[in-house]
Design a protein around this motif. Structure first.
Motif, PDB file in Angstrom:
ATOM      1  N   LEU A 187       7.093  -5.886   0.365  1.00 44.69           N
ATOM      2  CA  LEU A 187       6.709  -5.503   1.730  1.00 44.69           C
ATOM      3  C   LEU A 187       5.646  -4.412   1.711  1.00 44.69           C
ATOM      4  CD1 LEU A 187      10.211  -5.478   3.478  1.00 44.69           C
ATOM      5  CD2 LEU A 187       8.366  -7.130   3.821  1.00 44.69           C
ATOM      6  N   ALA A 188       5.818  -3.447   0.798  1.00 46.05           N
ATOM      7  CA  ALA A 188       4.825  -2.360   0.703  1.00 46.05           C
ATOM      8  C   ALA A 188       3.464  -2.940   0.328  1.00 46.05           C
ATOM      9  CB  ALA A 188       5.279  -1.322  -0.318  1.00 46.05           C
ATOM     10  N   ALA A 189       3.473  -3.872  -0.635  1.00 49.06           N
ATOM     11  CA  ALA A 189       2.209  -4.489  -1.060  1.00 49.06           C
ATOM     12  C   ALA A 189       1.562  -5.233   0.106  1.00 49.06           C
ATOM     13  CB  ALA A 189       2.469  -5.437  -2.231  1.00 49.06           C
ATOM     14  N   GLU A 190       2.400  -5.940   0.881  1.00 46.87           N
ATOM     15  CA  GLU A 190       1.869  -6.676   2.047  1.00 46.87           C
ATOM     16  C   GLU A 190       1.210  -5.730   3.044  1.00 46.87           C
ATOM     17  OE1 GLU A 190       5.118 -10.257   2.277  1.00 46.87           O
ATOM     18  OE2 GLU A 190       4.820  -9.033   4.072  1.00 46.87           O
ATOM     19  N   LYS A 191       1.877  -4.579   3.264  1.00 45.09           N
ATOM     20  CA  LYS A 191       1.338  -3.633   4.256  1.00 45.09           C
ATOM     21  C   LYS A 191       0.035  -3.018   3.764  1.00 45.09           C
ATOM     22  CE  LYS A 191       5.400  -3.227   6.877  1.00 45.09           C
ATOM     23  NZ  LYS A 191       6.811  -3.071   6.747  1.00 45.09           N
ATOM     24  N   ILE A 192      -0.041  -2.792   2.470  1.00 47.29           N
ATOM     25  CA  ILE A 192      -1.296  -2.261   1.913  1.00 47.29           C
ATOM     26  C   ILE A 192      -2.429  -3.275   2.140  1.00 47.29           C
ATOM     27  CG2 ILE A 192      -2.474  -1.663  -0.249  1.00 47.29           C
ATOM     28  CD1 ILE A 192       0.264  -0.512  -1.199  1.00 47.29           C
ATOM     29  N   VAL A 193      -2.122  -4.538   1.838  1.00 49.87           N
ATOM     30  CA  VAL A 193      -3.148  -5.585   1.995  1.00 49.87           C
ATOM     31  C   VAL A 193      -3.518  -5.736   3.474  1.00 49.87           C
ATOM     32  CG1 VAL A 193      -3.614  -8.058   1.743  1.00 49.87           C
ATOM     33  CG2 VAL A 193      -2.491  -6.788  -0.106  1.00 49.87           C
ATOM     34  N   ASP A 194      -2.472  -5.743   4.344  1.00 51.20           N
ATOM     35  CA  ASP A 194      -2.736  -5.860   5.788  1.00 51.20           C
ATOM     36  C   ASP A 194      -3.668  -4.747   6.253  1.00 51.20           C
ATOM     37  OD1 ASP A 194      -1.265  -8.077   6.150  1.00 51.20           O
ATOM     38  OD2 ASP A 194       0.442  -7.096   7.123  1.00 51.20           O
ATOM     39  N   ASP A 195      -3.346  -3.521   5.847  1.00 50.64           N
ATOM     40  CA  ASP A 195      -4.159  -2.388   6.288  1.00 50.64           C
ATOM     41  C   ASP A 195      -5.566  -2.481   5.709  1.00 50.64           C
ATOM     42  OD1 ASP A 195      -2.036  -1.534   7.729  1.00 50.64           O
ATOM     43  OD2 ASP A 195      -1.458   0.089   6.372  1.00 50.64           O
ATOM     44  N   PHE A 196      -5.632  -2.935   4.467  1.00 53.44           N
ATOM     45  CA  PHE A 196      -6.945  -3.077   3.835  1.00 53.44           C
ATOM     46  C   PHE A 196      -7.790  -4.087   4.597  1.00 53.44           C
ATOM     47  CE2 PHE A 196      -9.629  -5.153   0.497  1.00 53.44           C
ATOM     48  CZ  PHE A 196     -10.535  -4.104   0.373  1.00 53.44           C
ATOM     49  N   ASN A 197      -7.156  -5.164   4.987  1.00 54.77           N
ATOM     50  CA  ASN A 197      -7.882  -6.212   5.714  1.00 54.77           C
ATOM     51  C   ASN A 197      -8.011  -5.912   7.198  1.00 54.77           C
ATOM     52  OD1 ASN A 197      -8.239  -7.762   3.437  1.00 54.77           O
ATOM     53  ND2 ASN A 197      -6.292  -8.834   3.686  1.00 54.77           N
ATOM     54  N   MET A 198      -7.414  -4.772   7.595  1.00 56.27           N
ATOM     55  CA  MET A 198      -7.430  -4.383   9.010  1.00 56.27           C
ATOM     56  C   MET A 198      -6.736  -5.424   9.886  1.00 56.27           C
ATOM     57  SD  MET A 198      -8.927  -1.515   9.105  1.00 56.27           S
ATOM     58  CE  MET A 198      -9.971  -0.502   8.093  1.00 56.27           C
ATOM     59  N   LYS A 199      -5.816  -6.206   9.286  1.00 57.75           N
ATOM     60  CA  LYS A 199      -5.105  -7.212  10.071  1.00 57.75           C
ATOM     61  C   LYS A 199      -3.835  -6.632  10.678  1.00 57.75           C
ATOM     62  CE  LYS A 199      -6.750 -11.279   7.691  1.00 57.75           C
ATOM     63  NZ  LYS A 199      -6.522 -12.017   6.478  1.00 57.75           N
ATOM     64  N   GLY A 200      -3.279  -5.647   9.983  1.00 55.41           N
ATOM     65  CA  GLY A 200      -2.056  -5.039  10.477  1.00 55.41           C
ATOM     66  C   GLY A 200      -2.402  -4.062  11.589  1.00 55.41           C
ATOM     67  N   LYS A 201      -1.414  -3.341  12.013  1.00 56.73           N
ATOM     68  CA  LYS A 201      -1.646  -2.386  13.098  1.00 56.73           C
ATOM     69  C   LYS A 201      -2.475  -1.204  12.595  1.00 56.73           C
ATOM     70  CE  LYS A 201       2.444  -3.463  15.757  1.00 56.73           C
ATOM     71  NZ  LYS A 201       3.829  -3.114  15.973  1.00 56.73           N
ATOM     72  N   GLY A 202      -2.426  -0.998  11.282  1.00 54.12           N
ATOM     73  CA  GLY A 202      -3.188   0.110  10.737  1.00 54.12           C
ATOM     74  C   GLY A 202      -2.383   1.390  10.818  1.00 54.12           C
ATOM     75  N   ALA A 203      -2.604   2.275   9.883  1.00 51.95           N
ATOM     76  CA  ALA A 203      -1.895   3.542   9.877  1.00 51.95           C
ATOM     77  C   ALA A 203      -2.460   4.430  10.990  1.00 51.95           C
ATOM     78  CB  ALA A 203      -2.063   4.214   8.529  1.00 51.95           C
ATOM     79  N   PRO A 204      -1.624   5.286  11.574  1.00 54.72           N
ATOM     80  CA  PRO A 204      -2.094   6.122  12.676  1.00 54.72           C
ATOM     81  C   PRO A 204      -3.345   6.934  12.332  1.00 54.72           C
ATOM     82  CG  PRO A 204       0.269   6.284  12.484  1.00 54.72           C
ATOM     83  CD  PRO A 204      -0.195   5.468  11.324  1.00 54.72           C
ATOM     84  N   PHE A 205      -3.425   7.404  11.086  1.00 57.39           N
ATOM     85  CA  PHE A 205      -4.597   8.182  10.705  1.00 57.39           C
ATOM     86  C   PHE A 205      -5.660   7.220  10.188  1.00 57.39           C
ATOM     87  CE2 PHE A 205      -1.038  11.071  10.304  1.00 57.39           C
ATOM     88  CZ  PHE A 205      -1.492  12.138  11.063  1.00 57.39           C
ATOM     89  N   SER A 206      -6.257   6.475  11.112  1.00 55.79           N
ATOM     90  CA  SER A 206      -7.139   5.402  10.674  1.00 55.79           C
ATOM     91  C   SER A 206      -8.526   5.888  10.285  1.00 55.79           C
ATOM     92  CB  SER A 206      -7.248   4.335  11.749  1.00 55.79           C
ATOM     93  OG  SER A 206      -7.652   4.953  12.948  1.00 55.79           O
ATOM     94  N   ALA A 207      -8.936   7.038  10.795  1.00 56.28           N
ATOM     95  CA  ALA A 207     -10.252   7.558  10.404  1.00 56.28           C
ATOM     96  C   ALA A 207     -10.033   8.867   9.661  1.00 56.28           C
ATOM     97  CB  ALA A 207     -11.105   7.802  11.633  1.00 56.28           C
ATOM     98  N   SER A 208     -10.690   9.010   8.539  1.00 56.25           N
ATOM     99  CA  SER A 208     -10.424  10.189   7.718  1.00 56.25           C
ATOM    100  C   SER A 208     -10.736  11.466   8.487  1.00 56.25           C
ATOM    101  CB  SER A 208     -11.218  10.117   6.420  1.00 56.25           C
ATOM    102  OG  SER A 208     -12.580   9.954   6.738  1.00 56.25           O
ATOM    103  N   SER A 209     -11.672  11.395   9.444  1.00 59.49           N
ATOM    104  CA  SER A 209     -12.037  12.595  10.179  1.00 59.49           C
ATOM    105  C   SER A 209     -10.895  13.089  11.065  1.00 59.49           C
ATOM    106  CB  SER A 209     -13.265  12.319  11.034  1.00 59.49           C
ATOM    107  OG  SER A 209     -12.985  11.246  11.895  1.00 59.49           O
ATOM    108  N   SER A 210      -9.923  12.192  11.406  1.00 59.03           N
ATOM    109  CA  SER A 210      -8.839  12.600  12.292  1.00 59.03           C
ATOM    110  C   SER A 210      -7.686  13.257  11.534  1.00 59.03           C
ATOM    111  CB  SER A 210      -8.303  11.385  13.057  1.00 59.03           C
ATOM    112  OG  SER A 210      -7.643  10.534  12.150  1.00 59.03           O
ATOM    113  N   ARG A 211      -7.799  13.353  10.249  1.00 60.81           N
ATOM    114  CA  ARG A 211      -6.684  13.897   9.470  1.00 60.81           C
ATOM    115  C   ARG A 211      -6.897  15.390   9.242  1.00 60.81           C
ATOM    116  NH1 ARG A 211      -6.915  10.683   4.244  1.00 60.81           N
ATOM    117  NH2 ARG A 211      -4.792  11.366   3.902  1.00 60.81           N
TER     118      ARG A 211
END
Ligand SMILES: Cc1cc2nc3c(=O)[nH]c(=O)nc-3n(C[C@H](O)[C@H](O)[C@H](O)COP(=O)(O)OP(=O)(O)OC[C@H]3O[C@@H](n4cnc5c(N)ncnc54)[C@H](O)[C@@H]3O)c2cc1C
Length: 237
Positions: free
Chosen positions: A187-211
């Motif tokens: 599941l963790a691997a899937e979420k990494i791939v999803d986020d990488f492909n921008m298909k998932g919801k994406g992590a809340p800190f989506s832009a490095s400038s917002s962190r």
């Protein structure tokens, strides 16, 4: 191509609680970990002077103290021995025993083994004799799956950008088990791939400038701590 770095960590939940940086602790995702607590477990290894009647399998026992056991001399190539048995046993529930001496625990184990091997083992060792033994105590082992704990299992995607968690305690369809641990990794691997492909919801800190710089630093520290000890996967895509 911009490198995409994902940091994954896995480990027993009680140890993970100690590794979470202070800046992250107030976040509900991390504070809910306090609701999960490991149970004490004792693992016992006994080398006997003779071969016991056994089968080539892990066995659930009818003993109230010994939950599962296997004769490693039969089930495991590394310990293979046609003449002498080596039993590995899980001693649980261990709450009342975790503080007791190894001698007390071995004596209680032999008493139970007398019931499981009535013609081959006596608690006083008048039949099979112990060549050596090892008692391994884990005061906080797999998380206790008592009522209401399911709600506090974290998902594999954390609120920290590029920080993912896997492990039997994370949210997946099984309780703490090897299957659950493996499934959580998938599941963790899937979420990494999803986020990488921008298909998932994406992590809340989506832009490095917002962190915040603190979170970035804390993320790095936790990842480094885990990496140093070999408990984290590090993917560079
Ligand atoms: C005695 C016993 C018997 C069990 N029997 C069964 C069974 O028959 N069937 C079954 O399905 N499940 C069984 N389980 C449960 C199963 O073993 C666990 O659910 C599973 O191993 C959890 O996998 P995991 O990867 O989440 O964590 P773990 O397997 O606990 O892996 C975590 C890793 O992190 C490492 N680590 C710890 N601290 C740090 C640190 N500070 N830094 C870096 N690394 C660290 C540890 O050394 C370990 O290698 C048993 C558990 C116990 C304790």
């Amino acid at each position: 191509m911009m490198p995409y770095i994902s940091l994954r960590t896995r480990g027993p939940v009680d140890i993970l609680k100690l590794l979470v940086p202070d800046q992250w602790k107030p976040m509900p995702y991390f504070s809910q970990l306090n609701e999960l607590e490991g149970v004490p477990v004792i693992n016992i290894h006994i080398w006997f002077d003779r071969k016991l009647t056994t089968v080539d399998h892990l066995l659930f026992s009818r003993s109230p103290l010994l939950s599962v056991y296997a004769d490693m001399s039969t089930t495991c190539k590394e310990y293979a021995d046609n003449d002498k048995s080596m039993l590995e046993l899980v001693f649980a529930p261990a709450k009342e025993w975790i503080g007791r001496s190894d001698e007390d625990i071995i004596a209680a184990t032999m008493k139970e083994l007398e019931r499981l091997f009535p013609t081959e083992i006596r608690a006083d060792q008048s039949l099979a004799k112990i060549r050596k033994s090892k008692v391994v105590k884990t005061p906080l082992s797999v998380y206790e799956s008592r009522s209401g704990r399911e709600a506090f299992r974290p998902s594999q995607r954390s609120p920290i950008r590029n920080f993912y968690m896997a492990g039997d305690f994370t949210k997946q369809k099984y309780l703490a088990s090897m299957e659950g641990a493996i499934f959580s990794g998938k599941l963790a691997a899937e979420k990494i791939v999803d986020d990488f492909n921008m298909k998932g919801k994406g992590a809340p800190f989506s832009a490095s400038s917002s962190r915040s710089p603190e979170l970035v630093a804390a993320s790095g520290l936790l990842a480094m701590a885990a990496l140093g000890a070999g408990a984290a996967g590090f993917g560079l895509m």
